[in-house]
Design an enzyme around this catalytic site. Sequence first.
Site, short mmCIF file in Angstrom:
data_model
loop_
_atom_site.label_atom_id
_atom_site.label_comp_id
_atom_site.label_asym_id
_atom_site.label_seq_id
_atom_site.Cartn_x
_atom_site.Cartn_y
_atom_site.Cartn_z
N SER A 139 0.34 -1.59 -0.20
CA SER A 139 -0.04 -0.09 -0.37
C SER A 139 1.20 1.57 0.32
O SER A 139 2.21 1.19 0.63
CB SER A 139 -0.62 0.00 0.62
OG SER A 139 -1.80 1.53 1.38
N TYR A 152 -3.08 -0.51 10.85
CA TYR A 152 -2.89 -0.34 9.11
C TYR A 152 -1.52 0.22 8.63
O TYR A 152 -0.94 -0.14 8.06
CB TYR A 152 -4.25 0.41 8.31
CG TYR A 152 -4.14 0.04 7.22
CD1 TYR A 152 -4.17 -0.87 6.16
CD2 TYR A 152 -3.61 1.10 5.45
CE1 TYR A 152 -4.29 -1.18 4.96
CE2 TYR A 152 -3.45 1.01 4.69
CZ TYR A 152 -4.06 -0.54 4.23
OH TYR A 152 -4.11 -0.54 3.09
#
Length: 265
Positions: A139, A152
């Site tokens: 990501s 995250y």
Amino acid sequence: MTPDLAGKGVVVTGAGRGIGAAYAKAFVAAGATVVVNDLDAEAATSVAKSLGDKAFAVPGDASSEDGVDALVTASRERLGEVDVYCANAGVARGGTEAVAEKAWDVSWNVNVMAHVRAARLLVPHWVERGSGTFVATVSAAGLLSIPGAAPYAVTKHAALAFSEWLSMTYGDKGVRVHAVCPQGVRTDMLWSSGAAGRALMEPDAVDPDDVARDLFAAMEAGRFLVLPHPEVAEMYARRASDPDRWLAGMRRMSGALPSVTMGTD
């Protein structure tokens, strides 16, 4: 460009939908045989069935030690060799440092340890034979960060660090590593990220097929970072060159955003 994948054995985790399903489709189209893994057995079976006789569903947990061992064992039985392993399964947990321990545990296991556990089983054989490819769906949050989602952001940084470590340790021994770092992708994860996530990522979101295309281009070029949003490279460079200025900008952006509503359990 498409790398030479004819006859190769590929495993894709989290392939029941989104980026993982796009990977599976692209690998089959390139001539590979693919194991489609997902915790959602119905979704994995549906994707595999849609791809014909070159795809096999192997549902199960791709994060726990026992689950990864079972997946790799079943994949070797189906494929003979695992030539490419795509550690794509991920979870998005929002919240601050105060979020529940479970959110941290789940994030760490799925976003990081799943990669470690797969590499532990695959890399020794790849080094012995002199070839193998590990693909980590990370990501842009692993290169930059993301407001309002500490579990995250932290675990995606760790996933990137592990990919870098694999590459620098085994890259001269035949093991190729690719870290895929998109911003917004039109998947369930984006739609469930709440107003803040959508405000950050939806305007420039790409389709899962775009991510698969860029992965293949990176594989063909032998490039470590896969950046479906090329502007991330510039932001990453700015962060490194002037971290205080970058952090000040992130604080301003964070303060202007609505609350993140990713899962917190």
